[in-house]
Motif scaffolding. Structure first.
Motif, PDB file in Angstrom:
ATOM      1  N   GLY A  91      -8.503  38.779 -91.942  1.00  0.00           N
ATOM      2  CA  GLY A  91      -9.802  38.519 -92.549  1.00  0.00           C
ATOM      3  C   GLY A  91      -9.925  39.084 -93.942  1.00  0.00           C
ATOM      4  N   GLU A  92      -8.997  39.953 -94.314  1.00  0.00           N
ATOM      5  CA  GLU A  92      -8.985  40.540 -95.651  1.00  0.00           C
ATOM      6  C   GLU A  92      -7.599  40.521 -96.290  1.00  0.00           C
ATOM      7  OE1 GLU A  92     -12.368  43.740 -96.313  1.00  0.00           O
ATOM      8  OE2 GLU A  92     -10.865  44.492 -94.908  1.00  0.00           O
ATOM      9  N   THR A  93      -6.592  40.829 -95.497  1.00  0.00           N
ATOM     10  CA  THR A  93      -5.245  40.984 -96.041  1.00  0.00           C
ATOM     11  C   THR A  93      -4.270  40.014 -95.399  1.00  0.00           C
ATOM     12  OG1 THR A  93      -5.660  43.344 -96.406  1.00  0.00           O
ATOM     13  CG2 THR A  93      -3.376  42.623 -96.473  1.00  0.00           C
ATOM     14  N   ILE A  94      -3.485  39.338 -96.244  1.00  0.00           N
ATOM     15  CA  ILE A  94      -2.408  38.467 -95.787  1.00  0.00           C
ATOM     16  C   ILE A  94      -1.153  39.314 -95.652  1.00  0.00           C
ATOM     17  CG2 ILE A  94      -0.981  36.466 -96.368  1.00  0.00           C
ATOM     18  CD1 ILE A  94      -3.346  35.553 -98.172  1.00  0.00           C
ATOM     19  N   ILE A  95      -0.496  39.203 -94.518  1.00  0.00           N
ATOM     20  CA  ILE A  95       0.727  39.963 -94.263  1.00  0.00           C
ATOM     21  C   ILE A  95       1.844  38.981 -93.933  1.00  0.00           C
ATOM     22  CG2 ILE A  95       1.806  41.766 -92.854  1.00  0.00           C
ATOM     23  CD1 ILE A  95      -1.078  42.669 -92.149  1.00  0.00           C
ATOM     24  N   GLY A  96       3.010  39.166 -94.544  1.00  0.00           N
ATOM     25  CA  GLY A  96       4.133  38.289 -94.265  1.00  0.00           C
ATOM     26  C   GLY A  96       5.439  38.881 -94.738  1.00  0.00           C
ATOM     27  N   LYS A  97       6.489  38.081 -94.699  1.00  0.00           N
ATOM     28  CA  LYS A  97       7.814  38.524 -95.133  1.00  0.00           C
ATOM     29  C   LYS A  97       8.336  37.596 -96.226  1.00  0.00           C
ATOM     30  CE  LYS A  97       9.192  40.576 -90.709  1.00  0.00           C
ATOM     31  NZ  LYS A  97      10.188  40.530 -89.611  1.00  0.00           N
ATOM     32  N   LEU A  98       8.928  38.181 -97.252  1.00  0.00           N
ATOM     33  CA  LEU A  98       9.491  37.377 -98.338  1.00  0.00           C
ATOM     34  C   LEU A  98      10.589  36.477 -97.791  1.00  0.00           C
ATOM     35  CD1 LEU A  98       9.298  36.927-101.399  1.00  0.00           C
ATOM     36  CD2 LEU A  98      11.160  38.566-101.669  1.00  0.00           C
ATOM     37  N   ALA A  99      10.492  35.182 -98.103  1.00  0.00           N
ATOM     38  CA  ALA A  99      11.388  34.186 -97.506  1.00  0.00           C
ATOM     39  C   ALA A  99      12.607  33.865 -98.355  1.00  0.00           C
ATOM     40  CB  ALA A  99      10.611  32.909 -97.215  1.00  0.00           C
ATOM     41  N   ASN A 100      12.689  34.406 -99.571  1.00  0.00           N
ATOM     42  CA  ASN A 100      13.836  34.108-100.421  1.00  0.00           C
ATOM     43  C   ASN A 100      14.172  35.320-101.295  1.00  0.00           C
ATOM     44  OD1 ASN A 100      11.213  32.703-101.539  1.00  0.00           O
ATOM     45  ND2 ASN A 100      12.361  33.396-103.332  1.00  0.00           N
ATOM     46  N   ASN A 101      15.351  35.295-101.883  1.00  0.00           N
ATOM     47  CA  ASN A 101      15.754  36.361-102.796  1.00  0.00           C
ATOM     48  C   ASN A 101      15.268  36.055-104.206  1.00  0.00           C
ATOM     49  OD1 ASN A 101      17.282  38.301-101.227  1.00  0.00           O
ATOM     50  ND2 ASN A 101      18.814  36.684-100.936  1.00  0.00           N
ATOM     51  N   PRO A 102      14.793  37.066-104.933  1.00  0.00           N
ATOM     52  CA  PRO A 102      14.359  36.831-106.320  1.00  0.00           C
ATOM     53  C   PRO A 102      15.536  36.531-107.232  1.00  0.00           C
ATOM     54  CG  PRO A 102      14.314  39.175-105.799  1.00  0.00           C
ATOM     55  CD  PRO A 102      14.600  38.465-104.508  1.00  0.00           C
ATOM     56  N   ASN A 103      15.228  35.886-108.341  1.00  0.00           N
ATOM     57  CA  ASN A 103      16.277  35.592-109.315  1.00  0.00           C
ATOM     58  C   ASN A 103      16.603  36.797-110.187  1.00  0.00           C
ATOM     59  OD1 ASN A 103      16.655  32.840-108.603  1.00  0.00           O
ATOM     60  ND2 ASN A 103      14.780  32.308-109.721  1.00  0.00           N
ATOM     61  N   GLN A 104      15.559  37.532-110.593  1.00  0.00           N
ATOM     62  CA  GLN A 104      15.763  38.653-111.509  1.00  0.00           C
ATOM     63  C   GLN A 104      15.174  39.972-111.005  1.00  0.00           C
ATOM     64  OE1 GLN A 104      15.260  37.669-115.845  1.00  0.00           O
ATOM     65  NE2 GLN A 104      14.337  35.787-115.055  1.00  0.00           N
ATOM     66  N   LEU A 105      14.138  39.914-110.238  1.00  0.00           N
ATOM     67  CA  LEU A 105      13.474  41.136-109.790  1.00  0.00           C
ATOM     68  C   LEU A 105      14.378  41.953-108.871  1.00  0.00           C
ATOM     69  CD1 LEU A 105       9.851  39.861-109.034  1.00  0.00           C
ATOM     70  CD2 LEU A 105      10.883  40.503-111.210  1.00  0.00           C
ATOM     71  N   THR A 106      14.280  43.266-109.008  1.00  0.00           N
ATOM     72  CA  THR A 106      15.081  44.159-108.177  1.00  0.00           C
ATOM     73  C   THR A 106      14.215  45.044-107.279  1.00  0.00           C
ATOM     74  OG1 THR A 106      15.117  45.852-109.924  1.00  0.00           O
ATOM     75  CG2 THR A 106      16.913  44.242-109.910  1.00  0.00           C
ATOM     76  N   ASN A 107      12.897  44.923-107.415  1.00  0.00           N
ATOM     77  CA  ASN A 107      11.988  45.788-106.656  1.00  0.00           C
ATOM     78  C   ASN A 107      11.553  45.182-105.329  1.00  0.00           C
ATOM     79  OD1 ASN A 107      10.403  43.793-107.729  1.00  0.00           O
ATOM     80  ND2 ASN A 107       8.835  45.159-108.566  1.00  0.00           N
ATOM     81  N   ILE A 108      12.118  44.033-104.983  1.00  0.00           N
ATOM     82  CA  ILE A 108      11.796  43.383-103.709  1.00  0.00           C
ATOM     83  C   ILE A 108      12.951  42.478-103.324  1.00  0.00           C
ATOM     84  CG2 ILE A 108      10.652  41.364-104.745  1.00  0.00           C
ATOM     85  CD1 ILE A 108       8.546  41.682-102.440  1.00  0.00           C
ATOM     86  N   LYS A 109      13.110  42.263-102.005  1.00  0.00           N
ATOM     87  CA  LYS A 109      14.224  41.430-101.537  1.00  0.00           C
ATOM     88  C   LYS A 109      13.799  40.610-100.329  1.00  0.00           C
ATOM     89  CE  LYS A 109      16.260  45.060 -98.616  1.00  0.00           C
ATOM     90  NZ  LYS A 109      15.115  45.971 -98.760  1.00  0.00           N
ATOM     91  N   ASN A 110      14.627  39.643-100.003  1.00  0.00           N
ATOM     92  CA  ASN A 110      14.385  38.768 -98.861  1.00  0.00           C
ATOM     93  C   ASN A 110      14.136  39.606 -97.605  1.00  0.00           C
ATOM     94  OD1 ASN A 110      14.633  36.955 -96.675  1.00  0.00           O
ATOM     95  ND2 ASN A 110      16.065  35.670 -97.794  1.00  0.00           N
TER      96      ASN A 110
END
Length: 264
Positions: A91-110
């Motif tokens: 009702g306030e926050t969407i929670i999920g999992k990243l579905a792909n690897n970033p092209n350049q970002l290093t602070n998050i991953k699949n």
């Protein structure tokens, strides 16, 4: 320039025309993201009922979110819009999992867990039996493609995106426009819900880990027929969730006008 040079061809005004095109596309993307946020309620309502199906029908259900990071030696952050799946929503926050690897970002991953507010998303998309719903930014991108590029794009996804000039919000929207107002599963389950509450009256006040009651959850998902049943059984409309919200507060946040009316 790829696609854009093909669109405009070679002429002395090409640079100016391309600049105008990019500006127009940027504005269209901003509006598409706003439309996705405004209509997130339809995404969640459909996903809410998918969780209750014995046989699931979704090919996918994802939310697109912008991620950013300022890399060493750069003054401006890099922004990547990526898809998140395994979605839940309180009702306030969407929670999920990243579905792909970033092209350049290093602070998050699949696979990383992601939490965002509705007003932070840039798109959402559901596919039911190969047909897409939502995909606001995707339709903007498809509108700038040639017929061949669009066909290749759709083939790569393996989905039917339909006409790039329209975004469908709910299943069988054209055949049954009433589905925009109420999910058909909600209408069909009303009698079973009455029977369930007669046998399990304690469920009227039971709460989940977020302090959300039956009424809270139905208000978030925009299920009018289910809420009417709960009201028949005398459910307390003033109970607040752990976040201090009533069902009416959630209905207002999601802008379910028909729910706001009956809870008022």
């Amino acid at each position: 320039m790829g696609l854009y040079s093909k669109l405009f061809g070679e002429n002395k005004n090409q640079e100016n025309n391309t600049s105008v095109f990019y500006t127009q596309q940027d504005e269209l993307m901003k509006q598409a993201s706003q439309n996705a946020q405004d209509n997130f309620k339809h995404f969640w309502r459909e996903l809410y009922w998918e969780f209750r199906r014995i046989v699931q029908v979704h090919d996918l259900a994802m939310v697109k979110i912008p991620f950013k990071q300022t890399l060493d030696g750069q003054s401006e952050p890099i922004i990547e819009h990526m898809w998140v799946n395994d979605i839940d929503f309180d009702g306030e926050t969407i929670i999920g999992k990243l579905a792909n690897n970033p092209n350049q970002l290093t602070n998050i991953k699949n696979g990383d867990v992601v939490m965002r507010k509705v007003e932070e998303i840039s798109d959402w998309m559901i596919s039911i039996l190969g047909k897409t719903y939502g995909g606001f930014t995707i339709q903007v991108m498809r509108s700038g493609m040639s017929d061949e590029e669009r066909q290749n794009h759709d083939k790569a996804w393996g989905l039917d995106f339909g006409d790039y000039n329209e975004v469908l919000l709910v299943y069988e929207q054209k055949e049954k426009p009433e589905n925009l107002i109420e999910h058909p599963m909600c209408i069909n389950i009303a009698d079973k819900m009455r029977k369930f509450l007669k046998e399990n009256p304690e469920q009227l006040t039971a709460t989940d880990n977020n302090g959300n009651t039956f009424l809270h959850k139905e208000a978030i998902a925009g299920n009018k027929a289910c809420i009417e049943v709960l009201l028949e059984f005398g459910v307390d409309k003033t109970i607040k969730s752990s976040a201090g919200k009533t069902a009416l507060d959630y209905a207002k946040y999601m802008n379910w006008e028909n729910i706001i009316e009956i809870l008022n």
